[in-house]
Design a protein around this motif. Structure first.
Motif, PDB file in Angstrom:
ATOM      1  N   GLU A  66      84.768 -14.666-102.440  1.00  0.00           N
ATOM      2  CA  GLU A  66      85.311 -15.525-103.594  1.00  0.00           C
ATOM      3  C   GLU A  66      84.291 -16.230-104.208  1.00  0.00           C
ATOM      4  OE1 GLU A  66      87.774 -18.659-102.021  1.00  0.00           O
ATOM      5  OE2 GLU A  66      89.169 -17.134-100.916  1.00  0.00           O
ATOM      6  N   ASN A  67      84.556 -16.692-105.611  1.00  0.00           N
ATOM      7  CA  ASN A  67      83.353 -17.457-106.086  1.00  0.00           C
ATOM      8  C   ASN A  67      83.275 -18.807-105.705  1.00  0.00           C
ATOM      9  OD1 ASN A  67      81.512 -17.973-108.190  1.00  0.00           O
ATOM     10  ND2 ASN A  67      82.953 -17.573-110.071  1.00  0.00           N
ATOM     11  N   MET A  68      82.317 -19.439-106.104  1.00  0.00           N
ATOM     12  CA  MET A  68      82.104 -20.967-105.615  1.00  0.00           C
ATOM     13  C   MET A  68      83.174 -21.741-106.484  1.00  0.00           C
ATOM     14  SD  MET A  68      78.723 -22.239-107.586  1.00  0.00           S
ATOM     15  CE  MET A  68      77.766 -20.897-107.563  1.00  0.00           C
ATOM     16  N   HIS A  69      83.576 -22.903-105.463  1.00  0.00           N
ATOM     17  CA  HIS A  69      84.707 -23.781-106.108  1.00  0.00           C
ATOM     18  C   HIS A  69      84.290 -24.128-107.470  1.00  0.00           C
ATOM     19  CE1 HIS A  69      86.507 -27.619-106.213  1.00  0.00           C
ATOM     20  NE2 HIS A  69      87.374 -27.159-105.358  1.00  0.00           N
ATOM     21  N   GLN A  70      85.343 -24.331-108.210  1.00  0.00           N
ATOM     22  CA  GLN A  70      85.049 -24.891-109.562  1.00  0.00           C
ATOM     23  C   GLN A  70      84.329 -26.289-109.891  1.00  0.00           C
ATOM     24  OE1 GLN A  70      86.052 -23.649-112.822  1.00  0.00           O
ATOM     25  NE2 GLN A  70      86.472 -21.852-111.523  1.00  0.00           N
ATOM     26  N   GLY A  71      84.309 -26.991-108.791  1.00  0.00           N
ATOM     27  CA  GLY A  71      83.542 -28.130-109.152  1.00  0.00           C
ATOM     28  C   GLY A  71      81.981 -28.054-108.837  1.00  0.00           C
ATOM     29  N   SER A  72      81.731 -27.134-107.914  1.00  0.00           N
ATOM     30  CA  SER A  72      80.451 -26.548-107.924  1.00  0.00           C
ATOM     31  C   SER A  72      79.986 -25.965-109.124  1.00  0.00           C
ATOM     32  CB  SER A  72      80.066 -25.692-106.692  1.00  0.00           C
ATOM     33  OG  SER A  72      80.287 -26.207-105.421  1.00  0.00           O
ATOM     34  N   LEU A  73      80.783 -25.012-109.567  1.00  0.00           N
ATOM     35  CA  LEU A  73      80.553 -24.270-111.050  1.00  0.00           C
ATOM     36  C   LEU A  73      80.092 -25.219-112.016  1.00  0.00           C
ATOM     37  CD1 LEU A  73      83.076 -21.440-110.966  1.00  0.00           C
ATOM     38  CD2 LEU A  73      80.663 -21.295-110.951  1.00  0.00           C
ATOM     39  N   LYS A  74      80.847 -26.267-112.111  1.00  0.00           N
ATOM     40  CA  LYS A  74      81.084 -27.080-113.424  1.00  0.00           C
ATOM     41  C   LYS A  74      79.713 -28.130-113.203  1.00  0.00           C
ATOM     42  CE  LYS A  74      85.987 -27.610-114.274  1.00  0.00           C
ATOM     43  NZ  LYS A  74      87.154 -28.182-114.430  1.00  0.00           N
ATOM     44  N   THR A  75      79.369 -28.633-111.860  1.00  0.00           N
ATOM     45  CA  THR A  75      78.423 -29.345-111.746  1.00  0.00           C
ATOM     46  C   THR A  75      77.065 -28.687-111.942  1.00  0.00           C
ATOM     47  OG1 THR A  75      79.574 -30.574-109.882  1.00  0.00           O
ATOM     48  CG2 THR A  75      77.188 -30.813-109.696  1.00  0.00           C
ATOM     49  N   LEU A  76      76.912 -27.395-111.453  1.00  0.00           N
ATOM     50  CA  LEU A  76      75.630 -26.290-111.832  1.00  0.00           C
ATOM     51  C   LEU A  76      75.576 -26.349-113.404  1.00  0.00           C
ATOM     52  CD1 LEU A  76      75.992 -23.818-109.067  1.00  0.00           C
ATOM     53  CD2 LEU A  76      74.289 -25.492-109.364  1.00  0.00           C
ATOM     54  N   GLN A  77      76.634 -26.342-114.206  1.00  0.00           N
ATOM     55  CA  GLN A  77      76.580 -25.951-115.521  1.00  0.00           C
ATOM     56  C   GLN A  77      76.195 -27.302-116.269  1.00  0.00           C
ATOM     57  OE1 GLN A  77      80.438 -24.501-115.824  1.00  0.00           O
ATOM     58  NE2 GLN A  77      79.787 -22.222-116.092  1.00  0.00           N
ATOM     59  N   GLN A  78      76.723 -28.372-115.796  1.00  0.00           N
ATOM     60  CA  GLN A  78      76.466 -29.609-116.175  1.00  0.00           C
ATOM     61  C   GLN A  78      74.814 -29.986-116.264  1.00  0.00           C
ATOM     62  OE1 GLN A  78      78.709 -32.208-114.200  1.00  0.00           O
ATOM     63  NE2 GLN A  78      80.521 -31.889-115.486  1.00  0.00           N
ATOM     64  N   HIS A  79      74.206 -29.376-115.291  1.00  0.00           N
ATOM     65  CA  HIS A  79      72.560 -29.553-114.995  1.00  0.00           C
ATOM     66  C   HIS A  79      72.009 -28.286-115.498  1.00  0.00           C
ATOM     67  CE1 HIS A  79      73.123 -33.180-112.825  1.00  0.00           C
ATOM     68  NE2 HIS A  79      74.132 -32.795-112.367  1.00  0.00           N
ATOM     69  N   GLY A  80      72.409 -27.452-116.395  1.00  0.00           N
ATOM     70  CA  GLY A  80      71.780 -26.432-117.125  1.00  0.00           C
ATOM     71  C   GLY A  80      71.386 -25.243-116.125  1.00  0.00           C
ATOM     72  N   ILE A  81      72.291 -25.076-115.174  1.00  0.00           N
ATOM     73  CA  ILE A  81      71.935 -23.988-113.915  1.00  0.00           C
ATOM     74  C   ILE A  81      72.996 -22.955-114.245  1.00  0.00           C
ATOM     75  CG2 ILE A  81      71.882 -23.181-111.648  1.00  0.00           C
ATOM     76  CD1 ILE A  81      70.907 -26.368-111.189  1.00  0.00           C
ATOM     77  N   ASP A  82      72.841 -21.746-114.329  1.00  0.00           N
ATOM     78  CA  ASP A  82      73.838 -20.534-114.499  1.00  0.00           C
ATOM     79  C   ASP A  82      74.143 -20.152-113.312  1.00  0.00           C
ATOM     80  OD1 ASP A  82      75.133 -18.238-114.962  1.00  0.00           O
ATOM     81  OD2 ASP A  82      73.177 -17.268-115.819  1.00  0.00           O
ATOM     82  N   PRO A  83      75.559 -20.341-113.017  1.00  0.00           N
ATOM     83  CA  PRO A  83      76.018 -20.244-111.731  1.00  0.00           C
ATOM     84  C   PRO A  83      76.608 -18.835-111.420  1.00  0.00           C
ATOM     85  CG  PRO A  83      77.680 -21.300-112.932  1.00  0.00           C
ATOM     86  CD  PRO A  83      76.558 -21.002-113.909  1.00  0.00           C
ATOM     87  N   SER A  84      76.249 -17.871-112.399  1.00  0.00           N
ATOM     88  CA  SER A  84      76.919 -16.534-112.209  1.00  0.00           C
ATOM     89  C   SER A  84      76.436 -15.461-111.159  1.00  0.00           C
ATOM     90  CB  SER A  84      76.612 -15.679-113.615  1.00  0.00           C
ATOM     91  OG  SER A  84      75.164 -15.710-113.790  1.00  0.00           O
ATOM     92  N   GLY A  85      76.975 -14.518-110.667  1.00  0.00           N
ATOM     93  CA  GLY A  85      76.360 -13.839-109.667  1.00  0.00           C
ATOM     94  C   GLY A  85      76.847 -14.136-108.170  1.00  0.00           C
ATOM     95  N   PHE A  86      77.465 -15.127-108.117  1.00  0.00           N
ATOM     96  CA  PHE A  86      77.542 -15.690-106.667  1.00  0.00           C
ATOM     97  C   PHE A  86      78.857 -15.173-106.293  1.00  0.00           C
ATOM     98  CE2 PHE A  86      79.792 -18.400-103.702  1.00  0.00           C
ATOM     99  CZ  PHE A  86      78.833 -18.458-102.856  1.00  0.00           C
ATOM    100  N   ARG A  87      79.005 -14.689-104.716  1.00  0.00           N
ATOM    101  CA  ARG A  87      80.006 -14.214-104.026  1.00  0.00           C
ATOM    102  C   ARG A  87      80.033 -14.885-102.467  1.00  0.00           C
ATOM    103  NH1 ARG A  87      82.705 -14.313-107.316  1.00  0.00           N
ATOM    104  NH2 ARG A  87      83.218 -12.586-108.857  1.00  0.00           N
ATOM    105  N   SER A  88      80.628 -15.477-102.077  1.00  0.00           N
ATOM    106  CA  SER A  88      80.861 -16.085-100.836  1.00  0.00           C
ATOM    107  C   SER A  88      80.643 -15.150 -99.585  1.00  0.00           C
ATOM    108  CB  SER A  88      82.153 -16.961-100.640  1.00  0.00           C
ATOM    109  OG  SER A  88      82.111 -17.931 -99.351  1.00  0.00           O
ATOM    110  N   ARG A  89      79.951 -15.428 -98.563  1.00  0.00           N
ATOM    111  CA  ARG A  89      79.966 -14.818 -97.412  1.00  0.00           C
ATOM    112  C   ARG A  89      79.613 -15.490 -96.131  1.00  0.00           C
ATOM    113  NH1 ARG A  89      75.373 -13.582 -94.654  1.00  0.00           N
ATOM    114  NH2 ARG A  89      73.305 -13.933 -95.479  1.00  0.00           N
ATOM    115  N   GLN A  90      80.106 -14.798 -94.985  1.00  0.00           N
ATOM    116  CA  GLN A  90      80.049 -15.524 -93.710  1.00  0.00           C
ATOM    117  C   GLN A  90      78.554 -15.187 -93.201  1.00  0.00           C
ATOM    118  OE1 GLN A  90      82.968 -14.629 -91.108  1.00  0.00           O
ATOM    119  NE2 GLN A  90      82.531 -16.255 -89.556  1.00  0.00           N
ATOM    120  N   VAL A  91      78.021 -16.137 -92.362  1.00  0.00           N
ATOM    121  CA  VAL A  91      76.815 -15.919 -91.642  1.00  0.00           C
ATOM    122  C   VAL A  91      77.008 -14.810 -90.903  1.00  0.00           C
ATOM    123  CG1 VAL A  91      75.283 -16.812 -89.915  1.00  0.00           C
ATOM    124  CG2 VAL A  91      76.084 -18.215 -91.758  1.00  0.00           C
ATOM    125  N   CYS A  92      76.119 -13.742 -90.575  1.00  0.00           N
ATOM    126  CA  CYS A  92      76.205 -12.839 -89.931  1.00  0.00           C
ATOM    127  C   CYS A  92      74.990 -12.707 -88.923  1.00  0.00           C
ATOM    128  CB  CYS A  92      76.371 -11.483 -90.401  1.00  0.00           C
ATOM    129  SG  CYS A  92      75.091 -11.082 -91.899  1.00  0.00           S
TER     130      CYS A  92
END
Length: 155
Positions: A52-78
């Motif tokens: 999945e992509n990151m939570h909308q709250g994380s996306l918005k917070t990063l964008q508010q601080h000028g950080i591009d949140p693209s390219g993310f996909r959630s994964r489990q520790v292996c």
């Protein structure tokens, strides 16, 4: 050529705290001129949100601080993360306990992000999935990332 230092940020679901920490640290490393020498990723101790992509709250917070949140996909520790990463940095005691269960107790390698910022008065990063306070999460991980960047510069 020296191999890059590899850092894995870890929370429960890998959609709120650890992605925020990953992207904030990446930005600070870029600003410090260390992006070529340090690789940052994130994962969750659970697989609930794999792919999945990151939570909308994380996306918005990063964008508010000028950080591009693209390219993310959630994964489990292996299982290979313990060998592939130089540092595994947990967001709370439960994440730390799970990492230590998987990879053994290695306090120089596996620790909580709040261990970097004792003066902030947090012993963990509160989960904004439940608190709704993504700004608080951002403040904590930003302060810890600054300490980590400073330590990496000195190394």
């Amino acid at each position: 050529m020296k191999t890059p230092t590899r850092i894995l940020m870890v929370c429960l679901g890998n959609i709120c705290r650890s992605p925020l920490a990953e992207y904030v640290l990446r930005q600070q490393l870029q600003q410090a001129g260390l992006a070529a020498y340090v690789q940052v990723a994130s994962a969750g101790t659970s697989g609930w949100h794999n792919g999945e992509n990151m939570h909308q709250g994380s996306l918005k917070t990063l964008q508010q601080h000028g950080i591009d949140p693209s390219g993310f996909r959630s994964r489990q520790v292996c299982t290979h993360d313990g060998q592939d990463f130089d540092y595994l940095i947990a967001m709370d005691n439960d994440n730390l306990a799970e990492l230590e269960r998987l990879f053994g107790r290695q306090p120089d390698k596996i620790f909580k992000i709040t261990d970097l910022t004792p003066a902030l008065g947090y012993d963990h990063v509160p989960d904004p999935y439940y608190t709704g306070d993504f700004d608080e999460t951002h403040r904590i991980v930003s302060a810890a990332a600054a300490v980590l960047v400073q330590r990496l510069q000195q190394a």
